[in-house]
Design a protein around this motif. Structure first.
Motif, PDB file in Angstrom:
ATOM      1  N   TYR A 183       0.873  -1.187   0.000  1.00 50.60           N
ATOM      2  CA  TYR A 183       0.000   0.000   0.000  1.00 50.60           C
ATOM      3  C   TYR A 183       0.898   1.221   0.000  1.00 50.60           C
ATOM      4  O   TYR A 183       1.777   1.354   0.853  1.00 50.60           O
ATOM      5  N   CYS A 241       0.726   5.363   0.026  1.00 45.69           N
ATOM      6  CA  CYS A 241      -0.166   6.508   0.187  1.00 45.69           C
ATOM      7  C   CYS A 241      -0.120   7.397  -1.046  1.00 45.69           C
ATOM      8  O   CYS A 241       0.954   7.770  -1.524  1.00 45.69           O
ATOM      9  N   ASN A 261      -4.298   5.038  -2.641  1.00 43.49           N
ATOM     10  CA  ASN A 261      -5.481   5.894  -2.480  1.00 43.49           C
ATOM     11  C   ASN A 261      -5.275   7.235  -3.184  1.00 43.49           C
ATOM     12  O   ASN A 261      -4.169   7.576  -3.613  1.00 43.49           O
ATOM     13  N   TRP A 273      -8.511  11.876   7.825  1.00 43.61           N
ATOM     14  CA  TRP A 273      -7.504  11.469   6.845  1.00 43.61           C
ATOM     15  C   TRP A 273      -7.006  10.027   7.088  1.00 43.61           C
ATOM     16  O   TRP A 273      -6.977   9.193   6.178  1.00 43.61           O
ATOM     17  N   CYS A 293      -7.112   5.867   4.686  1.00 40.72           N
ATOM     18  CA  CYS A 293      -6.121   4.893   4.215  1.00 40.72           C
ATOM     19  C   CYS A 293      -6.300   3.538   4.887  1.00 40.72           C
ATOM     20  O   CYS A 293      -6.189   2.503   4.236  1.00 40.72           O
ATOM     21  N   HIS A 308       0.528  10.008  10.377  1.00 39.00           N
ATOM     22  CA  HIS A 308      -0.331   9.266   9.452  1.00 39.00           C
ATOM     23  C   HIS A 308      -0.217   7.741   9.574  1.00 39.00           C
ATOM     24  O   HIS A 308      -1.221   7.057   9.809  1.00 39.00           O
TER      25      HIS A 308
END
Ligand code: 5CA
Ligand code: ZN
Length: 411
Positions: free
Chosen positions: A41, A43, A81, A223, A227, A252
């Protein structure tokens, strides 16, 4: 949403080694050992401005990982994303007087074109925040069931103490966390929170902001939950590598891990890999500072995207470094010299170069080491330092597919 068109990637006849990357949580190198498809993954962008070279550097870094895994024989499941609703996007849209949806669509489309030009392999799932609102709501409900969320006025917060592993991703002390949380979109000073580090998972509707219906009232996703929800839905359990720039280490990725770990009881990622920050004019290249060099602007000035890619590959992905126009012109010349050497067909022995390139990339994505091996081959082939070596009659045919498959350079 739609991703971009995949470049053709040659299949190599030799397999690369197992891939090691630097894991922020372990504070050292870990050898990845995907069990089934390798799950990645990365971002994605917040689409309120064009792709700059800092973004490109981060996406090329994880493209090297994707390619190294494939060359090691793994199937890869890659998810990214698009933060197509968030404070900075809405603020920019208001400031310049454009519709936020149009702004997001336009910049996302430009990003696709930039990634395609740079030969970044597209994600298998390219997922926007807006289209993921039902997933976000479902994840918040799981967190609610675990007793990990609470209300402050119209907003829902995640309790960081609900995750016993909170802090293990970044390994920062509390003081550092508090400082970074305030700098990077958090609200440590808001009254009514149980812990200053608790983050918003659902932001209640504000005047002149978009909002969606939910069991928690009208509002929009925070936010980090965006994710976490997209990753869990598209990758299933624990992923192999969570990637992004080092500005995402905290809050994050720590918060994404917290949300996912409380909801599933399993680790979010086996490794957290972070690319360094590219600066320009003495500061981190960032939309808020405005010191940007756009990939699309370089492409519009007829710069070969392969030269942009090579200029970025000259730096180790974990390094923080400064872009200069000079680096680009050196790369333009290098690409021309590499092409002229490869056009000869015969050249210096290619097999050792192939081994070195694959080994370098499997060793924490060491692109500078890989490109140095190619520089040496080009110099030997062109006879830059003496007699030209053309002892390998198939040299170019051996190297070209590796340059493409491992480094994403189509020459
Ligand atoms: N949408 C969020 C991630 S969910 C976001 O951070 N978007 S972004 O557009 O600000 O950045 C996109 C990616 O580029 C992130 O991985 C970020 O860490 C990386 N990035 C941003 N600026 C730089 C820079 N100057 N150098 C290297 N990478 C950068
Ligand atoms: Zn993210």
């Amino acid at each position: 949403m739609r991703a971009w068109t995949a470049p053709e990637v040659p299949n190599l006849s030799v397999a690369g080694p197992a891939v090691a990357v630097h894991d922020t949580a372990a504070s050292g190198l870990v050898t990845t050992a995907p069990d089934g498809p390798a799950k990645l993954y990365v971002c994605g962008i917040t689409p309120y401005d064009a792709t700059h070279l800092g973004h490109a550097n981060t996406y090329i870094a994880f493209d090297l990982l994707n390619r190294a895994w494939r060359n090691a024989g793994h199937e890869v499941r890659f998810v990214q994303n698009v933060t197509d609703v968030d404070d900075p996007l809405l603020e920019r849209a208001t400031k310049v007087g454009v519709d936020w949806v149009e702004l997001a669509q336009r910049e996302t489309e430009l990003f696709r074109q930039d990634m395609q030009a740079l030969r970044v392999l597209p994600p298998d799932a390219f997922v926007g925040a807006v289209e993921s609102i039902p997933l976000v709501i479902a994840l918040i409900e799981r967190l609610q069931a675990a007793g990990a969320v609470y209300k402050v006025e119209d907003d829902l917060y995640f309790s960081v103490t609900a995750d016993p592993a909170f802090g293990e991703e970044s390994r920062y002390d509390r003081e550092t966390m508090l400082a970074l949380f305030g700098e990077r979109g958090g609200d440590p000073d808001r009254p009514g929170k149980k812990d200053p580090l608790d983050c918003v998972v659902w932001r209640g509707e504000r005047p002149d902001e978009p909002a969606w219906e939910s069991p928690f009232g009208r509002g929009r996703p925070g936010w980090h939950i965006e994710c976490a929800a997209i990753a869990l839905d598209n990758l299933g359990g624990t992923m192999d590598v969570q990637g992004g720039g080092s500005d995402l280490v905290f809050p994050h990725h720590e918060m994404c891990a917290g949300h996912a770990q409380v909801a599933t009881g399993a680790p979010y990622a086996r490794a957290y890999a972070h690319a360094g920050m590219v600066g320009y004019d003495g500061e981190k290249m960032s939309k808020s500072r405005g010191n940007l060099v756009f990939v699309s602007a370089l492409r519009n000035s007829d710069i070969d995207p392969m030269a942009i890619r090579l200029a970025l590959l000259r730096h180790h992905y974990r390094a923080d470094w400064e872009w200069t126009d000079d680096l680009l012109w050196v790369a333009v010349d290098d690409v021309a010299r590499w092409r002229s050497a490869l056009a000869l067909g015969a050249g210096a022995p290619a097999e050792p170069v192939v081994t070195e390139v694959l080994a370098a990339l499997a060793d924490d994505l060491d692109a500078p080491r890989a490109t140095a091996a190619l520089d040496a081959w080009v110099a030997a082939t062109l006879g830059t330092d003496g007699l030209a070596d053309t002892s390998d009659s198939d040299a170019a045919a051996t190297l070209l597919p590796v340059l493409d498959a491992a480094l994403g350079l189509s020459l």
